[in-house]
Design a protein around this motif. Sequence first.
Motif, mmCIF file in Angstrom:
data_model
loop_
_atom_site.group_PDB
_atom_site.id
_atom_site.type_symbol
_atom_site.label_atom_id
_atom_site.label_comp_id
_atom_site.label_asym_id
_atom_site.label_seq_id
_atom_site.Cartn_x
_atom_site.Cartn_y
_atom_site.Cartn_z
ATOM 1 N N ALA A 1 0.800 -1.036 -0.086
ATOM 2 C CA ALA A 1 -0.256 -0.074 -0.171
ATOM 3 C C ALA A 1 0.950 0.654 -0.161
ATOM 4 N N ARG A 2 1.818 1.015 1.291
ATOM 5 C CA ARG A 2 2.612 2.752 1.125
ATOM 6 C C ARG A 2 3.401 3.121 -0.303
ATOM 7 N N GLU A 3 3.969 1.630 -0.741
ATOM 8 C CA GLU A 3 4.717 1.362 -2.555
ATOM 9 C C GLU A 3 3.467 1.819 -3.450
ATOM 10 N N LEU A 4 2.351 1.763 -3.370
ATOM 11 C CA LEU A 4 1.787 2.124 -4.502
ATOM 12 C C LEU A 4 1.290 4.041 -3.629
ATOM 13 N N ALA A 5 1.167 3.940 -3.164
ATOM 14 C CA ALA A 5 1.091 5.120 -2.869
ATOM 15 C C ALA A 5 1.770 6.053 -3.103
ATOM 16 N N LEU A 6 2.964 5.734 -2.525
ATOM 17 C CA LEU A 6 4.385 6.985 -3.552
ATOM 18 C C LEU A 6 4.750 6.741 -5.063
ATOM 19 N N HIS A 7 3.803 5.778 -5.411
ATOM 20 C CA HIS A 7 4.188 5.488 -7.199
ATOM 21 C C HIS A 7 3.456 6.048 -7.363
ATOM 22 N N GLU A 8 1.565 7.041 -7.303
ATOM 23 C CA GLU A 8 0.707 7.436 -7.486
ATOM 24 C C GLU A 8 1.020 8.808 -7.343
ATOM 25 N N PHE A 9 2.019 8.835 -6.147
ATOM 26 C CA PHE A 9 2.332 10.657 -5.347
ATOM 27 C C PHE A 9 3.160 10.981 -6.348
ATOM 28 N N ALA A 10 4.145 10.003 -7.157
ATOM 29 C CA ALA A 10 4.853 10.238 -7.908
ATOM 30 C C ALA A 10 4.451 10.969 -9.757
ATOM 31 N N HIS A 11 3.340 9.892 -10.229
ATOM 32 C CA HIS A 11 2.783 10.641 -11.432
ATOM 33 C C HIS A 11 2.157 12.117 -11.351
ATOM 34 N N MET A 12 1.187 12.005 -9.519
ATOM 35 C CA MET A 12 1.155 13.258 -9.584
ATOM 36 C C MET A 12 2.047 14.255 -9.583
ATOM 37 N N HIS A 13 3.275 14.040 -9.219
ATOM 38 C CA HIS A 13 4.670 15.446 -9.204
ATOM 39 C C HIS A 13 4.723 15.574 -11.191
ATOM 40 N N HIS A 14 5.539 14.662 -11.337
ATOM 41 C CA HIS A 14 5.173 14.455 -12.161
ATOM 42 C C HIS A 14 4.187 15.837 -14.178
ATOM 43 N N HIS A 15 3.292 15.163 -13.453
ATOM 44 C CA HIS A 15 1.320 16.239 -14.072
ATOM 45 C C HIS A 15 1.752 17.587 -13.506
ATOM 46 N N GLU A 16 2.429 17.580 -12.237
ATOM 47 C CA GLU A 16 2.332 18.665 -11.709
ATOM 48 C C GLU A 16 3.278 20.023 -12.229
ATOM 49 N N ARG A 17 4.820 19.158 -12.434
ATOM 50 C CA ARG A 17 6.265 19.943 -13.524
ATOM 51 C C ARG A 17 5.960 19.808 -14.733
ATOM 52 N N GLY A 18 4.807 19.065 -15.961
ATOM 53 C CA GLY A 18 5.132 19.223 -16.509
ATOM 54 C C GLY A 18 5.936 17.841 -17.805
ATOM 55 N N HIS A 19 6.572 17.079 -16.738
ATOM 56 C CA HIS A 19 7.230 16.134 -17.478
ATOM 57 C C HIS A 19 6.778 15.489 -18.434
ATOM 58 N N PRO A 20 7.676 15.092 -19.721
ATOM 59 C CA PRO A 20 7.319 14.867 -20.990
ATOM 60 C C PRO A 20 6.523 13.738 -21.243
ATOM 61 N N SER A 21 6.724 13.218 -19.909
ATOM 62 C CA SER A 21 5.718 11.493 -20.442
ATOM 63 C C SER A 21 4.895 11.968 -19.581
ATOM 64 N N HIS A 22 3.938 12.523 -19.312
ATOM 65 C CA HIS A 22 3.156 12.818 -18.414
ATOM 66 C C HIS A 22 2.302 14.698 -19.481
ATOM 67 N N THR A 23 3.004 14.349 -20.377
ATOM 68 C CA THR A 23 2.486 15.760 -21.121
ATOM 69 C C THR A 23 1.923 14.675 -23.142
ATOM 70 N N GLN A 24 2.963 14.243 -22.720
ATOM 71 C CA GLN A 24 3.183 13.864 -24.846
ATOM 72 C C GLN A 24 1.566 12.889 -24.688
ATOM 73 N N SER A 25 1.158 13.030 -25.588
ATOM 74 C CA SER A 25 -0.470 12.138 -25.953
ATOM 75 C C SER A 25 -0.257 11.251 -26.618
ATOM 76 N N THR A 26 -0.750 9.922 -26.560
ATOM 77 C CA THR A 26 -0.626 9.127 -26.844
ATOM 78 C C THR A 26 -0.586 8.578 -28.204
ATOM 79 N N GLU A 27 -1.767 9.280 -28.542
ATOM 80 C CA GLU A 27 -3.188 9.702 -29.390
ATOM 81 C C GLU A 27 -1.557 9.765 -30.220
ATOM 82 N N GLU A 28 -1.385 11.074 -30.080
ATOM 83 C CA GLU A 28 -0.885 11.318 -31.204
ATOM 84 C C GLU A 28 0.223 10.875 -31.386
#
Length: 265
Positions: free
Chosen positions: A65-92
Amino acid sequence: MELHVQGGPVEPFLGAQDLFSTEYDLDRPVTVRVREDPDERTRVSHSEDGHLLTISRQAATSAMARELALHEFAHMHHHERGHPSHTQSTEEAIYLALAGRSVEQRKLTHCYQIANHMRDVYADDVWMAMAPGDKLVPFLEASLAAAVADRPADPPGWDHVTPTTPRDRGPDEPTARLTPAADPEITAVNAAFALALCERHDLVDDDHRLYDLAHAAAADAEGVSLAEFKRHFASLSPDPDASEFRKALVDVTRAYATSGTKAAD
């Protein structure tokens, strides 16, 4: 970092918050909603008002559970910071990779799962620098063993389609089961991802059972190169710019969608 937990245990999320906050912060509040549905392990959504993590009670009370939460917090961090992996459209990326080609619908669907793996690599780079990833190894091993044992007697036969515009899946939106049994080709790619993740963070020795399972998965999918897809994941730049990540995503998409078949014009 503001955290609210609803409907379930708070300890693993508070523990993850304390650890995550030693290195990073989130500008928007995080709400965790624990639900009874065991099939929906984790799902994340983002808005200007905050991040929402929906997690099954089974996952929220598990040893990871703790590791899953850390993983999701890391996704949130990348989303807020505009990391390319989280801004690039898969569709494109799919459009760029497969323009003018026809591919099976199942493979087109799998490309979204592969893009999610690439986002996961960058999320795991964040949290595994703060906490040991030893709990992740048996999880990957068990998941891969189940998929290898669950391979269909005959490969699934979905229609060929020309890529259109399927919606982008969120970084942690759950992947539904695609066939009555595990699809050998995506299982082989998932095995490559597991090995790449373990090697990227030095989690296993060369003789670990995960390698045997991965080679068994690859043997069931002759058109998919385990080594090639492991390289795609393991060699992702630790700090890519937008162009570099787009190229990596296009390359892995094209490699999978055209693996084992002759592309049709």
